[in-house]
Design an enzyme around this catalytic site. Structure first.
Site, PDB file in Angstrom:
ATOM      1  N   GLU A   1      -4.072  -1.650  -6.379  1.00 10.53           N
ATOM      2  CA  GLU A   1      -3.317  -1.613  -5.128  1.00 10.53           C
ATOM      3  C   GLU A   1      -2.112  -0.688  -5.235  1.00 10.53           C
ATOM      4  O   GLU A   1      -1.521  -0.537  -6.308  1.00 10.53           O
ATOM      5  CB  GLU A   1      -2.836  -3.020  -4.764  1.00 10.53           C
ATOM      6  CG  GLU A   1      -3.963  -4.005  -4.494  1.00 10.53           C
ATOM      7  CD  GLU A   1      -3.449  -5.391  -4.126  1.00 10.53           C
ATOM      8  OE1 GLU A   1      -2.214  -5.572  -4.031  1.00 10.53           O
ATOM      9  OE2 GLU A   1      -4.274  -6.299  -3.937  1.00 10.53           O
TER      10      GLU A   1
ATOM     11  N   LYS B   1     -10.402  -0.969  -9.216  1.00  8.08           N
ATOM     12  CA  LYS B   1      -9.592  -0.824  -7.998  1.00  8.08           C
ATOM     13  C   LYS B   1      -8.189  -1.329  -8.293  1.00  8.08           C
ATOM     14  O   LYS B   1      -8.011  -2.345  -8.955  1.00  8.08           O
ATOM     15  CB  LYS B   1     -10.199  -1.621  -6.843  1.00  8.08           C
ATOM     16  CG  LYS B   1      -9.396  -1.526  -5.549  1.00  8.08           C
ATOM     17  CD  LYS B   1     -10.072  -2.254  -4.397  1.00  8.08           C
ATOM     18  CE  LYS B   1      -9.925  -3.753  -4.451  1.00  8.08           C
ATOM     19  NZ  LYS B   1      -8.502  -4.217  -4.323  1.00  8.08           N
TER      20      LYS B   1
ATOM     21  N   ASP C   1      -9.703  -9.907  -7.045  1.00 10.48           N
ATOM     22  CA  ASP C   1      -8.803 -10.933  -7.570  1.00 10.48           C
ATOM     23  C   ASP C   1      -8.640 -12.081  -6.566  1.00 10.48           C
ATOM     24  O   ASP C   1      -8.004 -13.087  -6.859  1.00 10.48           O
ATOM     25  CB  ASP C   1      -7.448 -10.353  -7.979  1.00 10.48           C
ATOM     26  CG  ASP C   1      -6.732  -9.640  -6.846  1.00 10.48           C
ATOM     27  OD1 ASP C   1      -7.238  -9.654  -5.704  1.00 10.48           O
ATOM     28  OD2 ASP C   1      -5.660  -9.059  -7.103  1.00 10.48           O
ATOM     29  N   SER C   2      -9.286 -11.946  -5.392  1.00  7.80           N
ATOM     30  CA  SER C   2      -9.387 -13.073  -4.454  1.00  7.80           C
ATOM     31  C   SER C   2     -10.137 -14.237  -5.088  1.00  7.80           C
ATOM     32  O   SER C   2     -10.125 -15.345  -4.557  1.00  7.80           O
ATOM     33  CB  SER C   2     -10.087 -12.627  -3.161  1.00  7.80           C
ATOM     34  OG  SER C   2     -11.266 -11.892  -3.449  1.00  7.80           O
TER      35      SER C   2
ATOM     36  N   ASP D   1     -11.685  -5.460  -9.922  1.00 13.37           N
ATOM     37  CA  ASP D   1     -10.284  -5.440  -9.487  1.00 13.37           C
ATOM     38  C   ASP D   1      -9.338  -5.520 -10.681  1.00 13.37           C
ATOM     39  O   ASP D   1      -9.553  -6.333 -11.588  1.00 13.37           O
ATOM     40  CB  ASP D   1     -10.012  -6.651  -8.567  1.00 13.37           C
ATOM     41  CG  ASP D   1      -9.394  -6.255  -7.240  1.00 13.37           C
ATOM     42  OD1 ASP D   1      -9.042  -5.082  -7.063  1.00 13.37           O
ATOM     43  OD2 ASP D   1      -9.269  -7.150  -6.379  1.00 13.37           O
TER      44      ASP D   1
ATOM     45  N   GLU E   1      -6.563  -2.044   4.327  1.00 10.17           N
ATOM     46  CA  GLU E   1      -6.631  -3.436   4.772  1.00 10.17           C
ATOM     47  C   GLU E   1      -5.609  -3.748   5.853  1.00 10.17           C
ATOM     48  O   GLU E   1      -4.430  -3.423   5.726  1.00 10.17           O
ATOM     49  CB  GLU E   1      -6.412  -4.373   3.565  1.00 10.17           C
ATOM     50  CG  GLU E   1      -6.497  -5.843   3.933  1.00 10.17           C
ATOM     51  CD  GLU E   1      -6.618  -6.767   2.735  1.00 10.17           C
ATOM     52  OE1 GLU E   1      -6.626  -7.997   2.953  1.00 10.17           O
ATOM     53  OE2 GLU E   1      -6.702  -6.285   1.591  1.00 10.17           O
TER      54      GLU E   1
END
Length: 278
Positions: A119, A117, A48-49, A87, A186
């Site tokens: 978070e 993925k 999502d960056s 993501d 991270e």
């Protein structure tokens, strides 16, 4: 590379058991994905960056499921021999287990990526269990979690106290039990990266997590010196493509102004008898 073979889900645990290191980078479009596919890098994250790198947003929170699907599809086409992570964007899984499964299903069905993925640590266990139970490969992400960075006090190193380091280890153990086949870690001190890696039997994929993790992660545009807005401490720049690209654009511009481009070799030089119309 003709001999590149795509990783399988069992390879992740096997690599960890054998102490075999691997790497992963990002891609958000067909061309970049095809370049990574020609390299020896095993994994691509369509992260999502892309909000910042491709869409010019200030953060990742505005990225939608439609954005993710739109960018994952061409990456899957461009990198058939590379494991592709899709993501889950902010808001796609934090409401309920049912909505998390629905959105995870959508990413897999509409893009053919290899896993999703999401978070979060222990607080996301029910989501992870539900998605894994639905038959979808789930990758975890702990430490600095960009979607909720403001709640963590901004983009800061995580796990810097005994209590927070312990929490990260507990998170990793819980995520493995919940069904994650691998976990991104991270922005933590190297000693914490080592401790988390030793605490679980699934691979830890580290971005800014030191040398002792199982896999190293970097954003492609960061490591190639393309993204000019921000350079984290953990980014090593292996090339300066932004400068190369700007220099090439300026050279093209100047040759256009000077009449040096195009020379005959870049023109279609067939002689044509043009009728006189005026």
């Amino acid at each position: 590379m003709g001999d590149k073979k795509k990783m399988t889900i069992s390879d992740f645990k096997k690599f960890k058991q054998e102490g075999k290191k691997f790497s992963f980078v990002t891609a958000y479009d067909y061309t970049t994905a095809s370049i990574v596919n020609d390299s020896e890098v095993e994994i691509i994250l369509v992260g999502d960056s892309l909000g910042m790198i491709m869409l010019g947003y200030k953060g990742t929170e505005s990225v939608t499921m439609d954005d993710m699907v739109h960018h994952i599809r061409p990456v899957v086409k461009g990198a058939p021999d590379t494991w592709i992570i899709g993501d889950m964007p902010f808001g796609s899984y934090n409401v309920s287990d049912e909505e998390a499964v629905r959105n995870a299903n959508r990413l897999i069905k509409e893009t053919n990526c290899d896993c999703i993925k999401l978070e979060g640590g222990i607080e996301m266990l029910s989501r992870i269990q539900a998605i894994a139970k639905a038959g979808i490969n789930v990758m975890g992400h702990i430490g600095l979690t960009p979607q909720t960075a403001s709640a963590l006090g901004g983009f800061k190193v995580q796990g810097g106290t005994p209590e927070s380091a312990k929490k990260l280890i507990e998170d990793a153990i819980a995520l493995e039990k919940a069904g994650c086949f691998a976990i991104v870690l991270e922005c933590v001190p190297s000693v914490v990266g080592k401790a988390v890696t030793e605490a679980v039997s699934v691979p830890i994929l580290g971005i800014g997590a030191g040398l002792h993790v199982d896999c190293q992660v970097l954003v492609t545009q960061d490591m190639l010196g393309m993204y000019g807005d921000f350079k984290p401490k953990f980014v090593k720049q292996y090339a300066q493509l932004r400068k190369v690209m700007v220099d090439a654009l300026n050279e093209f511009h100047q040759e256009t102004l000077d009449g040096q481009f195009p020379t005959p070799e870049y023109c279609f030089n067939k002689e044509v008898d043009i009728p006189k119309l005026y």
